[in-house]
Design an enzyme around this catalytic site. Structure first.
Site, PDB file in Angstrom:
ATOM      1  N   GLY A 175     -83.783 -15.228 -66.655  1.00 58.02           N
ATOM      2  CA  GLY A 175     -85.173 -15.626 -66.392  1.00 58.02           C
ATOM      3  C   GLY A 175     -85.247 -16.460 -65.124  1.00 58.02           C
ATOM      4  O   GLY A 175     -84.479 -17.398 -64.953  1.00 58.02           O
ATOM      5  N   VAL A 231     -77.155 -22.951 -50.821  1.00 62.54           N
ATOM      6  CA  VAL A 231     -75.831 -22.291 -50.795  1.00 62.54           C
ATOM      7  C   VAL A 231     -75.621 -21.635 -49.425  1.00 62.54           C
ATOM      8  O   VAL A 231     -74.554 -21.785 -48.804  1.00 62.54           O
ATOM      9  CB  VAL A 231     -75.729 -21.240 -51.934  1.00 62.54           C
ATOM     10  CG1 VAL A 231     -74.478 -20.384 -51.774  1.00 62.54           C
ATOM     11  CG2 VAL A 231     -75.726 -21.931 -53.302  1.00 62.54           C
ATOM     12  N   ARG A 273     -81.873  -9.042 -66.269  1.00 65.11           N
ATOM     13  CA  ARG A 273     -80.924  -9.254 -67.369  1.00 65.11           C
ATOM     14  C   ARG A 273     -80.221  -7.903 -67.531  1.00 65.11           C
ATOM     15  O   ARG A 273     -80.773  -6.992 -68.134  1.00 65.11           O
ATOM     16  CB  ARG A 273     -81.656  -9.630 -68.655  1.00 65.11           C
ATOM     17  CG  ARG A 273     -82.543 -10.879 -68.541  1.00 65.11           C
ATOM     18  CD  ARG A 273     -83.015 -11.308 -69.922  1.00 65.11           C
ATOM     19  NE  ARG A 273     -84.272 -12.061 -69.909  1.00 65.11           N
ATOM     20  CZ  ARG A 273     -84.357 -13.386 -69.785  1.00 65.11           C
ATOM     21  NH1 ARG A 273     -83.280 -14.096 -69.639  1.00 65.11           N
ATOM     22  NH2 ARG A 273     -85.535 -13.986 -69.817  1.00 65.11           N
ATOM     23  N   GLY A 305     -78.917 -19.105 -66.355  1.00 67.99           N
ATOM     24  CA  GLY A 305     -78.757 -19.859 -67.598  1.00 67.99           C
ATOM     25  C   GLY A 305     -77.517 -19.434 -68.365  1.00 67.99           C
ATOM     26  O   GLY A 305     -76.584 -18.867 -67.782  1.00 67.99           O
ATOM     27  N   ASP A 306     -77.526 -19.656 -69.684  1.00 69.61           N
ATOM     28  CA  ASP A 306     -76.288 -19.412 -70.427  1.00 69.61           C
ATOM     29  C   ASP A 306     -75.892 -17.938 -70.478  1.00 69.61           C
ATOM     30  O   ASP A 306     -74.702 -17.612 -70.501  1.00 69.61           O
ATOM     31  CB  ASP A 306     -76.319 -20.050 -71.827  1.00 69.61           C
ATOM     32  CG  ASP A 306     -77.512 -19.621 -72.638  1.00 69.61           C
ATOM     33  OD1 ASP A 306     -78.348 -18.857 -72.114  1.00 69.61           O
ATOM     34  OD2 ASP A 306     -77.608 -20.045 -73.808  1.00 69.61           O
ATOM     35  N   GLY A 307     -76.853 -17.015 -70.456  1.00 75.77           N
ATOM     36  CA  GLY A 307     -76.530 -15.586 -70.433  1.00 75.77           C
ATOM     37  C   GLY A 307     -75.769 -15.239 -69.158  1.00 75.77           C
ATOM     38  O   GLY A 307     -74.754 -14.523 -69.182  1.00 75.77           O
ATOM     39  N   THR A 346     -82.851 -22.599 -65.186  1.00 73.04           N
ATOM     40  CA  THR A 346     -83.684 -22.098 -66.286  1.00 73.04           C
ATOM     41  C   THR A 346     -84.724 -23.165 -66.606  1.00 73.04           C
ATOM     42  O   THR A 346     -84.425 -24.357 -66.524  1.00 73.04           O
ATOM     43  CB  THR A 346     -82.856 -21.792 -67.563  1.00 73.04           C
ATOM     44  OG1 THR A 346     -83.766 -21.708 -68.685  1.00 73.04           O
ATOM     45  CG2 THR A 346     -81.818 -22.847 -67.883  1.00 73.04           C
ATOM     46  N   ASP A 355     -85.741 -23.778 -69.467  1.00 71.63           N
ATOM     47  CA  ASP A 355     -85.543 -24.251 -70.841  1.00 71.63           C
ATOM     48  C   ASP A 355     -84.776 -25.568 -70.945  1.00 71.63           C
ATOM     49  O   ASP A 355     -84.836 -26.236 -71.976  1.00 71.63           O
ATOM     50  CB  ASP A 355     -84.793 -23.187 -71.664  1.00 71.63           C
ATOM     51  CG  ASP A 355     -85.543 -21.859 -71.700  1.00 71.63           C
ATOM     52  OD1 ASP A 355     -86.763 -21.865 -71.478  1.00 71.63           O
ATOM     53  OD2 ASP A 355     -84.892 -20.822 -71.934  1.00 71.63           O
ATOM     54  N   ASP A 396     -81.727 -26.000 -71.473  1.00 70.02           N
ATOM     55  CA  ASP A 396     -80.861 -25.930 -72.657  1.00 70.02           C
ATOM     56  C   ASP A 396     -79.383 -25.766 -72.299  1.00 70.02           C
ATOM     57  O   ASP A 396     -78.644 -25.092 -73.009  1.00 70.02           O
ATOM     58  CB  ASP A 396     -81.316 -24.758 -73.548  1.00 70.02           C
ATOM     59  CG  ASP A 396     -81.309 -23.435 -72.800  1.00 70.02           C
ATOM     60  OD1 ASP A 396     -81.187 -23.438 -71.561  1.00 70.02           O
ATOM     61  OD2 ASP A 396     -81.441 -22.383 -73.451  1.00 70.02           O
ATOM     62  N   ARG A 422    -107.290 -29.432 -73.111  1.00 72.07           N
ATOM     63  CA  ARG A 422    -107.866 -30.600 -73.792  1.00 72.07           C
ATOM     64  C   ARG A 422    -109.350 -30.781 -73.421  1.00 72.07           C
ATOM     65  O   ARG A 422    -110.166 -31.152 -74.249  1.00 72.07           O
ATOM     66  CB  ARG A 422    -107.080 -31.865 -73.458  1.00 72.07           C
ATOM     67  CG  ARG A 422    -107.565 -33.061 -74.248  1.00 72.07           C
ATOM     68  CD  ARG A 422    -106.798 -34.308 -73.895  1.00 72.07           C
ATOM     69  NE  ARG A 422    -105.465 -34.350 -74.477  1.00 72.07           N
ATOM     70  CZ  ARG A 422    -105.210 -34.578 -75.764  1.00 72.07           C
ATOM     71  NH1 ARG A 422    -106.199 -34.754 -76.613  1.00 72.07           N
ATOM     72  NH2 ARG A 422    -103.987 -34.625 -76.208  1.00 72.07           N
ATOM     73  N   ARG A 473    -112.505 -29.185 -81.111  1.00 82.63           N
ATOM     74  CA  ARG A 473    -111.606 -28.183 -81.685  1.00 82.63           C
ATOM     75  C   ARG A 473    -110.166 -28.686 -81.791  1.00 82.63           C
ATOM     76  O   ARG A 473    -109.762 -29.606 -81.080  1.00 82.63           O
ATOM     77  CB  ARG A 473    -111.608 -26.933 -80.808  1.00 82.63           C
ATOM     78  CG  ARG A 473    -112.780 -26.046 -81.089  1.00 82.63           C
ATOM     79  CD  ARG A 473    -112.833 -24.883 -80.128  1.00 82.63           C
ATOM     80  NE  ARG A 473    -113.886 -23.973 -80.541  1.00 82.63           N
ATOM     81  CZ  ARG A 473    -114.445 -23.070 -79.739  1.00 82.63           C
ATOM     82  NH1 ARG A 473    -114.054 -22.960 -78.487  1.00 82.63           N
ATOM     83  NH2 ARG A 473    -115.394 -22.282 -80.184  1.00 82.63           N
ATOM     84  N   MET A 477     -92.972 -22.345 -73.822  1.00 83.68           N
ATOM     85  CA  MET A 477     -91.672 -21.664 -73.775  1.00 83.68           C
ATOM     86  C   MET A 477     -90.518 -22.626 -74.056  1.00 83.68           C
ATOM     87  O   MET A 477     -90.738 -23.815 -74.274  1.00 83.68           O
ATOM     88  CB  MET A 477     -91.482 -21.013 -72.416  1.00 83.68           C
ATOM     89  CG  MET A 477     -92.119 -19.642 -72.314  1.00 83.68           C
ATOM     90  SD  MET A 477     -91.619 -18.836 -70.785  1.00 83.68           S
ATOM     91  CE  MET A 477     -92.195 -17.178 -71.105  1.00 83.68           C
ATOM     92  N   ARG A 493     -87.345 -20.975 -75.381  1.00 85.06           N
ATOM     93  CA  ARG A 493     -86.422 -20.181 -76.214  1.00 85.06           C
ATOM     94  C   ARG A 493     -86.056 -20.961 -77.469  1.00 85.06           C
ATOM     95  O   ARG A 493     -86.956 -21.288 -78.237  1.00 85.06           O
ATOM     96  CB  ARG A 493     -85.171 -19.795 -75.413  1.00 85.06           C
ATOM     97  CG  ARG A 493     -84.523 -18.521 -75.939  1.00 85.06           C
ATOM     98  CD  ARG A 493     -83.316 -18.163 -75.122  1.00 85.06           C
ATOM     99  NE  ARG A 493     -83.679 -17.576 -73.850  1.00 85.06           N
ATOM    100  CZ  ARG A 493     -83.937 -16.291 -73.661  1.00 85.06           C
ATOM    101  NH1 ARG A 493     -83.865 -15.464 -74.658  1.00 85.06           N
ATOM    102  NH2 ARG A 493     -84.256 -15.830 -72.472  1.00 85.06           N
ATOM    103  N   LYS A 512    -110.690 -38.843 -84.969  1.00 88.35           N
ATOM    104  CA  LYS A 512    -110.377 -37.975 -83.826  1.00 88.35           C
ATOM    105  C   LYS A 512    -111.226 -36.712 -83.932  1.00 88.35           C
ATOM    106  O   LYS A 512    -111.257 -36.072 -84.985  1.00 88.35           O
ATOM    107  CB  LYS A 512    -108.895 -37.590 -83.841  1.00 88.35           C
ATOM    108  CG  LYS A 512    -108.038 -38.667 -83.254  1.00 88.35           C
ATOM    109  CD  LYS A 512    -106.652 -38.162 -82.974  1.00 88.35           C
ATOM    110  CE  LYS A 512    -105.762 -39.350 -82.627  1.00 88.35           C
ATOM    111  NZ  LYS A 512    -104.370 -39.034 -82.562  1.00 88.35           N
ATOM    112  N   HIS A 559     -95.657 -16.881 -69.481  1.00 87.38           N
ATOM    113  CA  HIS A 559     -94.852 -16.859 -68.258  1.00 87.38           C
ATOM    114  C   HIS A 559     -95.408 -17.675 -67.100  1.00 87.38           C
ATOM    115  O   HIS A 559     -94.697 -17.883 -66.109  1.00 87.38           O
ATOM    116  CB  HIS A 559     -94.612 -15.416 -67.818  1.00 87.38           C
ATOM    117  CG  HIS A 559     -93.655 -14.691 -68.713  1.00 87.38           C
ATOM    118  ND1 HIS A 559     -94.038 -14.182 -69.929  1.00 87.38           N
ATOM    119  CD2 HIS A 559     -92.325 -14.437 -68.597  1.00 87.38           C
ATOM    120  CE1 HIS A 559     -92.990 -13.622 -70.524  1.00 87.38           C
ATOM    121  NE2 HIS A 559     -91.941 -13.771 -69.737  1.00 87.38           N
TER     122      HIS A 559
END
Ligand code: F6P
Length: 318
Positions: A5, A17, A66, A96-98, A120, A122, A124, A149, A157, A164, A166, A208, A248
């Site tokens: 991603g 780089v 991917r 990322g980890d993948g 990533t 995420d 993570d 908001r 409401r 997102m 994962r 509220k 996304h």
């Protein structure tokens, strides 16, 4: 190479780089579409000027994918053949980890030098407090929740907003606190549906008129965001409930200054480690210092969320 991603800051990392390579007089090629481009022999020579004007651009100009083919031994064999044919002797993997899992397997098979840069939204990944794109995604998410908001409070409401991440709750927890959400549901801590109802009921009783519940896409309540909204509507019929899935849009946009600086630092370190004959490492940021972690450890280790933030969130929603 960028893979998996995309995340804001990937272009800034490519730039870093490439410029570090130019600085150290190392030839540099970009790989299009991640591992798939490696298999398809899709490379492009890059010099310091090829990466002008991209530090502020979202996405990745090298594109991402991917690749299922890279998961097969045949695919990796083709990729290796193309790397050798193009005289490439080291890789910088931004993803990322993948992406890193693919890198570790590839390194075991072909002993090919590589360094990972965590990219990533995420956040993570173990071995870094921040992955590239996470800070930008957080700010994008908070901005979107702020807008929701406005309409939530105009109509009195309750909104369920899915974000997102994962299997990780970093975006949900931090954006939730930052945007003043009443409740935050994350995969790392299942507080149960009863508690959610009690909290919403309490909010209503204490005056509220509108509320925001941020739901991480990987949360463990056993209900998706639409089912959660239905469940609350059934149990607390006085609430007018709506759902918004941010999706996304959280991955796009110009990287924040933090992500640009992080990308610049990590890109330089990645090249310097390779020049130092180091391999199988991931560069990251810990206590604002650039550090390196064994790539396998980065995949296996767990980046823990800060649970203290949940407590803060609870107190804030009093
Ligand atoms: O890993 C980044 C991420 O955006 C996750 O937050 C999300 O679950 C996933 O990728 C979405 O993947 P795709 O772009 O393949 O739909």
């Amino acid at each position: 190479m960028t893979s998996g991603g995309d995340s804001p800051g990937m272009n800034a990392a490519i730039r870093s780089v490439v410029r570090a390579c130019a600085y150290y007089s190392v030839e540099c090629l970009g790989v299009y579409r991640g591992y798939q481009g490696m298999i398809d022999n899709d490379f492009i020579p890059l010099n310091a000027r090829s990466v002008k004007g991209i530090i502020n651009k979202g996405g990745t100009f090298l594109k991402s994918a991917r690749s299922m083919e890279f998961m097969t031994p045949e695919g990796r064999k083709k990729a290796y053949g193309n790397l050798v044919e193009n005289n490439i002797d080291a890789l910088v993997l931004i993803g990322g980890d993948g992406t890193f899992t693919g890198g570790v397997v590839f390194n075991k098979e072909y002993n090919f030098p590589l360094i990972g840069i965590p990219g990533t939204i995420d956040n993570d990944i173990f071995g870094t407090s921040h992955t590239l794109g996470y800070d930008t995604a957080l700010n994008t998410t908070v901005e979107a929740i702020d807008k929701i908001r406005d309409t939530a409070s105009s109509h009195n409401r309750l909104f369920f907003i899915e974000v997102m991440g994962r299997d990780a709750g970093f975006i949900a927890l931090n954006a939730g606190v930052g945007a003043g959400a009443e409740e935050i549901l994350i995969p790392e801590e299942d507080l149960g549906l009863e508690r959610l109802l009690e909290s919403l009921e309490r909010s209503r009783r204490t005056g509220k008129s509108s509320s925001i519940v941020v739901v991480a896409e990987g949360d463990k309540t056993g209900k998706n965001v639409f089912e959660l909204a239905e469940y609350v509507e059934e149990n607390l019929p006085e609430y007018d409930v709506r759902v918004s899935v941010l999706g996304h849009m959280q991955r796009g946009g110009s990287p924040s200054c933090f992500d640009r600086v992080l990308a610049s630092r990590l890109g330089v370190k990645a090249v310097e480690l390779l020049l130092d004959n180091k391999t199988n490492l991931m560069v990251g940021l810990i206590n604002n210092k650039v550090v390196s972690t064994d790539l396998e450890e980065a995949i296996k280790g767990s980046h823990e969320i800060n649970k203290e933030l949940l407590r803060v969130s609870d107190i804030m929603s009093t």
